[in-house]
Design a protein around this motif. Structure first.
Motif, mmCIF file in Angstrom:
data_model
loop_
_atom_site.group_PDB
_atom_site.id
_atom_site.type_symbol
_atom_site.label_atom_id
_atom_site.label_comp_id
_atom_site.label_asym_id
_atom_site.label_seq_id
_atom_site.Cartn_x
_atom_site.Cartn_y
_atom_site.Cartn_z
ATOM 1 N N ALA A 24 0.834 -1.205 0.000
ATOM 2 C CA ALA A 24 0.000 0.000 0.000
ATOM 3 C C ALA A 24 0.867 1.252 0.000
ATOM 4 C CB ALA A 24 -0.928 0.001 1.223
ATOM 5 N N MET A 25 1.941 1.241 0.782
ATOM 6 C CA MET A 25 2.832 2.397 0.830
ATOM 7 C C MET A 25 3.542 2.602 -0.502
ATOM 8 S SD MET A 25 4.313 2.202 4.696
ATOM 9 C CE MET A 25 5.311 3.651 4.454
ATOM 10 N N LYS A 26 3.929 1.515 -1.145
ATOM 11 C CA LYS A 26 4.595 1.623 -2.443
ATOM 12 C C LYS A 26 3.662 2.270 -3.460
ATOM 13 C CE LYS A 26 6.782 -1.007 -6.097
ATOM 14 N NZ LYS A 26 7.030 -2.311 -6.679
ATOM 15 N N LYS A 27 2.424 1.795 -3.521
ATOM 16 C CA LYS A 27 1.471 2.349 -4.486
ATOM 17 C C LYS A 27 1.135 3.800 -4.149
ATOM 18 C CE LYS A 27 -0.029 1.197 -7.729
ATOM 19 N NZ LYS A 27 0.380 1.611 -9.110
ATOM 20 N N ALA A 28 0.953 4.105 -2.869
ATOM 21 C CA ALA A 28 0.645 5.480 -2.478
ATOM 22 C C ALA A 28 1.787 6.419 -2.868
ATOM 23 C CB ALA A 28 0.390 5.545 -0.968
ATOM 24 N N THR A 29 3.010 5.976 -2.691
ATOM 25 C CA THR A 29 4.173 6.782 -3.068
ATOM 26 C C THR A 29 4.225 6.985 -4.576
ATOM 27 O OG1 THR A 29 5.370 5.976 -1.138
ATOM 28 C CG2 THR A 29 6.687 6.930 -2.903
ATOM 29 N N GLU A 30 3.889 5.943 -5.327
ATOM 30 C CA GLU A 30 3.837 6.063 -6.793
ATOM 31 C C GLU A 30 2.779 7.085 -7.221
ATOM 32 O OE1 GLU A 30 3.099 2.113 -8.221
ATOM 33 O OE2 GLU A 30 5.112 1.424 -7.698
ATOM 34 N N LEU A 31 1.618 7.040 -6.579
ATOM 35 C CA LEU A 31 0.557 7.988 -6.911
ATOM 36 C C LEU A 31 0.987 9.418 -6.606
ATOM 37 C CD1 LEU A 31 -2.549 6.011 -5.610
ATOM 38 C CD2 LEU A 31 -1.935 6.438 -8.001
ATOM 39 N N LEU A 32 1.660 9.613 -5.489
ATOM 40 C CA LEU A 32 2.156 10.940 -5.147
ATOM 41 C C LEU A 32 3.150 11.439 -6.190
ATOM 42 C CD1 LEU A 32 2.669 10.521 -1.319
ATOM 43 C CD2 LEU A 32 1.138 12.155 -2.426
ATOM 44 N N SER A 33 4.057 10.559 -6.618
ATOM 45 C CA SER A 33 5.056 10.976 -7.598
ATOM 46 C C SER A 33 4.429 11.230 -8.969
ATOM 47 C CB SER A 33 6.191 9.957 -7.696
ATOM 48 O OG SER A 33 5.735 8.745 -8.235
ATOM 49 N N ASP A 34 3.272 10.628 -9.220
ATOM 50 C CA ASP A 34 2.547 10.873 -10.471
ATOM 51 C C ASP A 34 1.731 12.166 -10.422
ATOM 52 O OD1 ASP A 34 3.556 8.585 -11.609
ATOM 53 O OD2 ASP A 34 1.745 7.385 -11.269
ATOM 54 N N GLY A 35 1.732 12.841 -9.272
ATOM 55 C CA GLY A 35 1.025 14.108 -9.154
ATOM 56 C C GLY A 35 -0.376 14.019 -8.593
ATOM 57 N N CYS A 36 -0.762 12.863 -8.078
ATOM 58 C CA CYS A 36 -2.100 12.731 -7.493
ATOM 59 C C CYS A 36 -2.189 13.525 -6.187
ATOM 60 C CB CYS A 36 -2.414 11.268 -7.216
ATOM 61 S SG CYS A 36 -2.657 10.295 -8.708
ATOM 62 N N LEU A 37 -3.383 13.950 -5.872
ATOM 63 C CA LEU A 37 -3.651 14.725 -4.662
ATOM 64 C C LEU A 37 -4.460 13.888 -3.672
ATOM 65 C CD1 LEU A 37 -4.805 17.993 -6.432
ATOM 66 C CD2 LEU A 37 -2.519 17.481 -5.538
ATOM 67 N N ASN A 38 -4.489 14.335 -2.429
ATOM 68 C CA ASN A 38 -5.302 13.706 -1.374
ATOM 69 C C ASN A 38 -5.053 12.204 -1.259
ATOM 70 O OD1 ASN A 38 -6.414 16.255 -1.060
ATOM 71 N ND2 ASN A 38 -8.193 15.787 -2.307
#
Length: 63
Positions: A24-38
């Motif tokens: 879950a942390m890996k995917k959340a970090t990927e989403l953050l680096s892709d520019g996702c918010l919240n």
């Protein structure tokens, strides 16, 4: 256990499921680096962790 990752991108709300905290942390970090918010990780007990709390989540699982 099921962990849900939620985020907001240009097309709307994203909800993904992972079976462990590290995944879950890996995917959340990927989403953050892709520019996702919240971006948040939701635990099976209903708690929500924002990026500033990810390490706290990791420590709770290791304890």
């Amino acid at each position: 256990m099921k962990f849900f990752i939620t985020a907001l991108d240009t097309s709307g709300i994203i909800t993904l499921r992972r079976d462990s905290v590290p995944a879950a942390m890996k995917k959340a970090t990927e989403l953050l680096s892709d520019g996702c918010l919240n971006v948040e990780i939701h635990t099976p007990d209903g708690a929500a962790y924002s990026p500033g709390q990810f390490e706290q989540l990791r420590e709770q699982v290791q304890a």
